[in-house]
Design a protein around this motif. Sequence first.
Motif, PDB file in Angstrom:
ATOM      1  N   HIS A   7       0.839  -1.204   0.000  1.00  0.00           N
ATOM      2  CA  HIS A   7       0.000   0.000   0.000  1.00  0.00           C
ATOM      3  C   HIS A   7       0.872   1.252   0.000  1.00  0.00           C
ATOM      4  CE1 HIS A   7      -3.028   2.935   1.479  1.00  0.00           C
ATOM      5  NE2 HIS A   7      -3.909   2.119   0.922  1.00  0.00           N
ATOM      6  N   LYS A   8       1.884   1.273   0.829  1.00  0.00           N
ATOM      7  CA  LYS A   8       2.791   2.421   0.898  1.00  0.00           C
ATOM      8  C   LYS A   8       3.636   2.533  -0.370  1.00  0.00           C
ATOM      9  CE  LYS A   8       4.055   0.812   4.952  1.00  0.00           C
ATOM     10  NZ  LYS A   8       4.789   0.581   6.215  1.00  0.00           N
ATOM     11  N   MET A   9       4.151   1.414  -0.850  1.00  0.00           N
ATOM     12  CA  MET A   9       5.003   1.439  -2.039  1.00  0.00           C
ATOM     13  C   MET A   9       4.244   1.899  -3.277  1.00  0.00           C
ATOM     14  SD  MET A   9       7.279  -2.033  -1.624  1.00  0.00           S
ATOM     15  CE  MET A   9       8.337  -1.640  -3.022  1.00  0.00           C
ATOM     16  N   ILE A  10       3.031   1.409  -3.440  1.00  0.00           N
ATOM     17  CA  ILE A  10       2.230   1.774  -4.613  1.00  0.00           C
ATOM     18  C   ILE A  10       1.950   3.268  -4.628  1.00  0.00           C
ATOM     19  CG2 ILE A  10      -0.118   1.582  -5.544  1.00  0.00           C
ATOM     20  CD1 ILE A  10       0.034  -1.433  -4.848  1.00  0.00           C
ATOM     21  N   ARG A  11       1.629   3.823  -3.483  1.00  0.00           N
ATOM     22  CA  ARG A  11       1.320   5.253  -3.423  1.00  0.00           C
ATOM     23  C   ARG A  11       2.567   6.095  -3.660  1.00  0.00           C
ATOM     24  NH1 ARG A  11      -3.755   5.023  -1.703  1.00  0.00           N
ATOM     25  NH2 ARG A  11      -4.106   7.180  -1.149  1.00  0.00           N
ATOM     26  N   LEU A  12       3.690   5.682  -3.085  1.00  0.00           N
ATOM     27  CA  LEU A  12       4.929   6.428  -3.299  1.00  0.00           C
ATOM     28  C   LEU A  12       5.372   6.343  -4.756  1.00  0.00           C
ATOM     29  CD1 LEU A  12       7.238   8.104  -2.121  1.00  0.00           C
ATOM     30  CD2 LEU A  12       8.392   5.959  -1.520  1.00  0.00           C
ATOM     31  N   MET A  13       5.236   5.180  -5.363  1.00  0.00           N
ATOM     32  CA  MET A  13       5.592   5.035  -6.771  1.00  0.00           C
ATOM     33  C   MET A  13       4.707   5.920  -7.650  1.00  0.00           C
ATOM     34  SD  MET A  13       7.604   3.427  -8.875  1.00  0.00           S
ATOM     35  CE  MET A  13       7.676   3.458 -10.665  1.00  0.00           C
ATOM     36  N   THR A  14       3.442   5.960  -7.342  1.00  0.00           N
ATOM     37  CA  THR A  14       2.501   6.741  -8.147  1.00  0.00           C
ATOM     38  C   THR A  14       2.797   8.230  -8.071  1.00  0.00           C
ATOM     39  OG1 THR A  14       0.774   5.068  -7.838  1.00  0.00           O
ATOM     40  CG2 THR A  14       0.059   7.263  -8.490  1.00  0.00           C
ATOM     41  N   ILE A  15       3.025   8.735  -6.869  1.00  0.00           N
ATOM     42  CA  ILE A  15       3.256  10.172  -6.728  1.00  0.00           C
ATOM     43  C   ILE A  15       4.627  10.575  -7.253  1.00  0.00           C
ATOM     44  CG2 ILE A  15       4.240  10.188  -4.375  1.00  0.00           C
ATOM     45  CD1 ILE A  15       2.460  12.613  -3.782  1.00  0.00           C
ATOM     46  N   ALA A  16       5.602   9.657  -7.170  1.00  0.00           N
ATOM     47  CA  ALA A  16       6.968  10.002  -7.568  1.00  0.00           C
ATOM     48  C   ALA A  16       7.203   9.855  -9.059  1.00  0.00           C
ATOM     49  CB  ALA A  16       7.969   9.125  -6.807  1.00  0.00           C
ATOM     50  N   ALA A  17       6.417   9.011  -9.734  1.00  0.00           N
ATOM     51  CA  ALA A  17       6.699   8.742 -11.148  1.00  0.00           C
ATOM     52  C   ALA A  17       5.502   8.934 -12.064  1.00  0.00           C
ATOM     53  CB  ALA A  17       7.228   7.314 -11.303  1.00  0.00           C
ATOM     54  N   GLY A  18       4.291   9.080 -11.505  1.00  0.00           N
ATOM     55  CA  GLY A  18       3.097   9.001 -12.328  1.00  0.00           C
ATOM     56  C   GLY A  18       2.612  10.279 -12.972  1.00  0.00           C
ATOM     57  N   GLY A  19       3.077  11.444 -12.544  1.00  0.00           N
ATOM     58  CA  GLY A  19       2.538  12.650 -13.156  1.00  0.00           C
ATOM     59  C   GLY A  19       3.076  13.933 -12.579  1.00  0.00           C
ATOM     60  N   ASP A  20       2.318  15.004 -12.834  1.00  0.00           N
ATOM     61  CA  ASP A  20       2.712  16.359 -12.446  1.00  0.00           C
ATOM     62  C   ASP A  20       1.823  16.898 -11.327  1.00  0.00           C
ATOM     63  OD1 ASP A  20       4.447  16.892 -15.108  1.00  0.00           O
ATOM     64  OD2 ASP A  20       2.553  15.921 -15.621  1.00  0.00           O
ATOM     65  N   ALA A  21       0.833  16.104 -10.918  1.00  0.00           N
ATOM     66  CA  ALA A  21      -0.055  16.419  -9.797  1.00  0.00           C
ATOM     67  C   ALA A  21      -0.494  15.075  -9.219  1.00  0.00           C
ATOM     68  CB  ALA A  21      -1.254  17.233 -10.257  1.00  0.00           C
ATOM     69  N   TYR A  22      -1.098  15.123  -8.040  1.00  0.00           N
ATOM     70  CA  TYR A  22      -1.448  13.877  -7.348  1.00  0.00           C
ATOM     71  C   TYR A  22      -2.829  14.007  -6.735  1.00  0.00           C
ATOM     72  CZ  TYR A  22      -1.138   9.982  -3.993  1.00  0.00           C
ATOM     73  OH  TYR A  22      -1.366   8.837  -3.276  1.00  0.00           O
ATOM     74  N   LEU A  23      -3.583  12.909  -6.743  1.00  0.00           N
ATOM     75  CA  LEU A  23      -4.937  12.901  -6.199  1.00  0.00           C
ATOM     76  C   LEU A  23      -5.131  11.689  -5.302  1.00  0.00           C
ATOM     77  CD1 LEU A  23      -8.280  13.696  -7.909  1.00  0.00           C
ATOM     78  CD2 LEU A  23      -7.989  11.411  -6.948  1.00  0.00           C
ATOM     79  N   ASN A  24      -5.846  11.904  -4.199  1.00  0.00           N
ATOM     80  CA  ASN A  24      -6.204  10.832  -3.270  1.00  0.00           C
ATOM     81  C   ASN A  24      -7.667  10.984  -2.888  1.00  0.00           C
ATOM     82  OD1 ASN A  24      -5.763   8.823  -0.947  1.00  0.00           O
ATOM     83  ND2 ASN A  24      -6.451  10.657   0.139  1.00  0.00           N
ATOM     84  N   PHE A  25      -8.411   9.874  -2.889  1.00  0.00           N
ATOM     85  CA  PHE A  25      -9.803   9.908  -2.441  1.00  0.00           C
ATOM     86  C   PHE A  25      -9.856   9.725  -0.927  1.00  0.00           C
ATOM     87  CE2 PHE A  25     -13.879   7.717  -1.522  1.00  0.00           C
ATOM     88  CZ  PHE A  25     -14.725   8.762  -1.862  1.00  0.00           C
ATOM     89  N   MET A  26     -10.699  10.499  -0.286  1.00  0.00           N
ATOM     90  CA  MET A  26     -10.711  10.600   1.169  1.00  0.00           C
ATOM     91  C   MET A  26     -10.801   9.239   1.859  1.00  0.00           C
ATOM     92  SD  MET A  26     -14.469  12.136   2.058  1.00  0.00           S
ATOM     93  CE  MET A  26     -15.967  11.240   1.673  1.00  0.00           C
ATOM     94  N   GLY A  27      -9.911   9.067   2.809  1.00  0.00           N
ATOM     95  CA  GLY A  27      -9.848   7.845   3.588  1.00  0.00           C
ATOM     96  C   GLY A  27      -8.894   6.819   3.026  1.00  0.00           C
ATOM     97  N   ASN A  28      -8.651   6.866   1.720  1.00  0.00           N
ATOM     98  CA  ASN A  28      -7.757   5.876   1.123  1.00  0.00           C
ATOM     99  C   ASN A  28      -6.328   6.023   1.612  1.00  0.00           C
ATOM    100  OD1 ASN A  28      -9.856   4.783  -0.286  1.00  0.00           O
ATOM    101  ND2 ASN A  28      -9.242   5.564  -2.290  1.00  0.00           N
ATOM    102  N   GLU A  29      -5.961   7.227   2.055  1.00  0.00           N
ATOM    103  CA  GLU A  29      -4.589   7.439   2.507  1.00  0.00           C
ATOM    104  C   GLU A  29      -4.264   6.606   3.746  1.00  0.00           C
ATOM    105  OE1 GLU A  29      -6.988  10.562   4.725  1.00  0.00           O
ATOM    106  OE2 GLU A  29      -7.020   9.548   2.774  1.00  0.00           O
ATOM    107  N   PHE A  30      -5.281   6.292   4.549  1.00  0.00           N
ATOM    108  CA  PHE A  30      -5.017   5.447   5.725  1.00  0.00           C
ATOM    109  C   PHE A  30      -5.618   4.056   5.566  1.00  0.00           C
ATOM    110  CE2 PHE A  30      -8.883   7.813   7.003  1.00  0.00           C
ATOM    111  CZ  PHE A  30      -9.711   6.798   7.466  1.00  0.00           C
ATOM    112  N   GLY A  31      -5.956   3.681   4.319  1.00  0.00           N
ATOM    113  CA  GLY A  31      -6.435   2.325   4.069  1.00  0.00           C
ATOM    114  C   GLY A  31      -7.829   2.060   4.580  1.00  0.00           C
TER     115      GLY A  31
END
Length: 678
Positions: free
Chosen positions: A497-521
Amino acid sequence: MGKNSDLLPIVLRDEWLRPAAAAIARRHGRYLDKLAAVERAAGSIVDYANGYRYFGWQWDAGLEGWWLREWLPGAADVYVFGDFNGWQRTEIRMHRDPAGVWSVFFPAAMYRDRLLHGSLYKLHVHGDNGWRDRIPAYARRVVQDEQTKDFAAQFWEPDAPFDWCGDAFEAPAAGSLLIYEAHVGMAQEREGVGTYREFTERILPVIKRGGYNAVQLMAIAEHPYYGSFGYHVSSFFAPSSRFGTPEELKELVRRAHELGLAVIMDLVHAHYVKNLNEGINELDGTDHLYSPPGEAGDQPYWDSKLFDYGKGEVQHFLLSNVKYWLDEFHFDGFRFDGVTSMLYRHHGYIDFDCRDRYFDEGVNEDAVDYLTLANRLVHDFRPAAVTIAEDVSGMPGMCIPIDDGGIGFDYRLGMAIPDYWIKQLKEVPDEEWNIWEMWSVMTNRLPGVKTVAYAESHDQALVGDKTLAFRLMDKEMYDRMDRASESLVIDRGMALHKMIRLMTIAAGGDAYLNFMGNEFGHPEWIDFPREGNGWSYAHARRQWSLSRNGFLRYSWLGDFDRAMIRLVKKYRVLADGYPYNLLMDERNKTMVFSHGRLLFVFNWHPTASIPDYELPVGAPGKYVPVLSTDERRFGGQERQSMQVEHFSFPVRGDDGQDHPRIRIYNTSRTATVYLRRR
């Protein structure tokens, strides 16, 4: 158009588009013609988009009274009725002008004690579909009777206008946008519908503490069915009354601005609800008021109605709606929903297997014109505002400036990324993950096309699907998320869960989006009240207390998300563009890339932990770990000390040059970020 001087910049920058140069020029020419017509009519597109200042209820200071106006060209007769006239349907007749606009004047002297703030009203319309009681398209407030469940428009004129004094906020600049997507109604922990006021007082501070700088609000425009997630809109100028009053929504926006948060609205102009009682479908008695006639007006995949973007009055209605939310509610931009459905007459349900698909007869050119005009309006009226396109087709020019031949959005949603992560978790064992494929999906975007990366969408949180956390840990989340329990399933799920989110924000684009609550699983799914669940709100809420409970692992995931966001902001990772690939070690499932002075090392292997692992770095220096998914403070084992320093050393390459490298303890299922200190 054979000469380069004749080509638009969008074509000059992309050789792949050369064969389509004439089609792109024609598309741009259509936009210029539409814009010229708008400017001839009103002087500017900003002044043109003022329908909300003419239609609906408008105060006439000279005549001292209220006008009510509605565009209903197909109607044979129209009356207005409400509690101000005892609900007598045919007492107050409206009058038609040559353009099909019906109006009636209410003198203040006669109606001062009857037409009051909060008065309920409807239109009684005689058309081809008979006599029907309808809600006006320009109604600014619509409420539902708790007993009868019937909807009615509401005359909404508070004693004093909302005070926006001091609100001069501007959305974050490109390369720094961190979006927290939220739904006001389900943002509370209690079982029930949350309010704008609750969101302002309780949720905005949570978003601020999380480090995000923008909140994207779903389901703002009125919609009759709560479970539609706000995507079957009935009243485009009325903020949903389920959550409170328009003033309370304005207070939410103002408070967000005070906290440094931009507020982006999820704007639904791709379709509208079919309902006759609540919506704009057949409002004048015809099937082609806001839609194309016949089956062409249907969105068969969504059981809804389409807009006729080529009709001038519909264009005016939608552009006025865009300006209305910016002007009256100070929103900082829009995420345009369903753009793919708008762009194509087949709504994107084909394979985009060749260039011609973007320029053939399947393209709805009127929708392309409208979206381009909408972007022009947004950025002329509010230059710092943000527009985001939900387009899965990859339409060329989507995020290219209008003057260069593009459609003018600031960002597109990287929709392939959440689809990829779910596919991996559903279909591919960890040890078979292809890191080259992962890298390709994360970085598959054209230069200059700014992309909003996200690891999972709100749709995946709905009942019938699963969030990343739930897919990773499933039933073990019910009784193994306490910190005392031991579970290999939970350990794996937490790590990935942590690795996927870090990979997405670090390599996936120029902005980042999270749906509420998903950040803490957040566990389980979203299930709105419906007959099948006994109209329960048990799953239409967010259990924030889980993230604050020091005995549960959810807090570790939330802590990691905050640390990740802080790192990305501090070192401006999103503004750095593409990550620089330094190493792809397929055998050990390890990838190494850099952003400026940051070095990212991802070991996706489920078991291979390698001491003295040698890897290349971008520049010589001392490398120190600043963030790791394996830190104890995030529920990891901290197999590598966060205090160790890694000094680079030269290694002679095949080119005869010395290249700096470092050695680390490369632990399995771990992502670590190192900072190069000078």
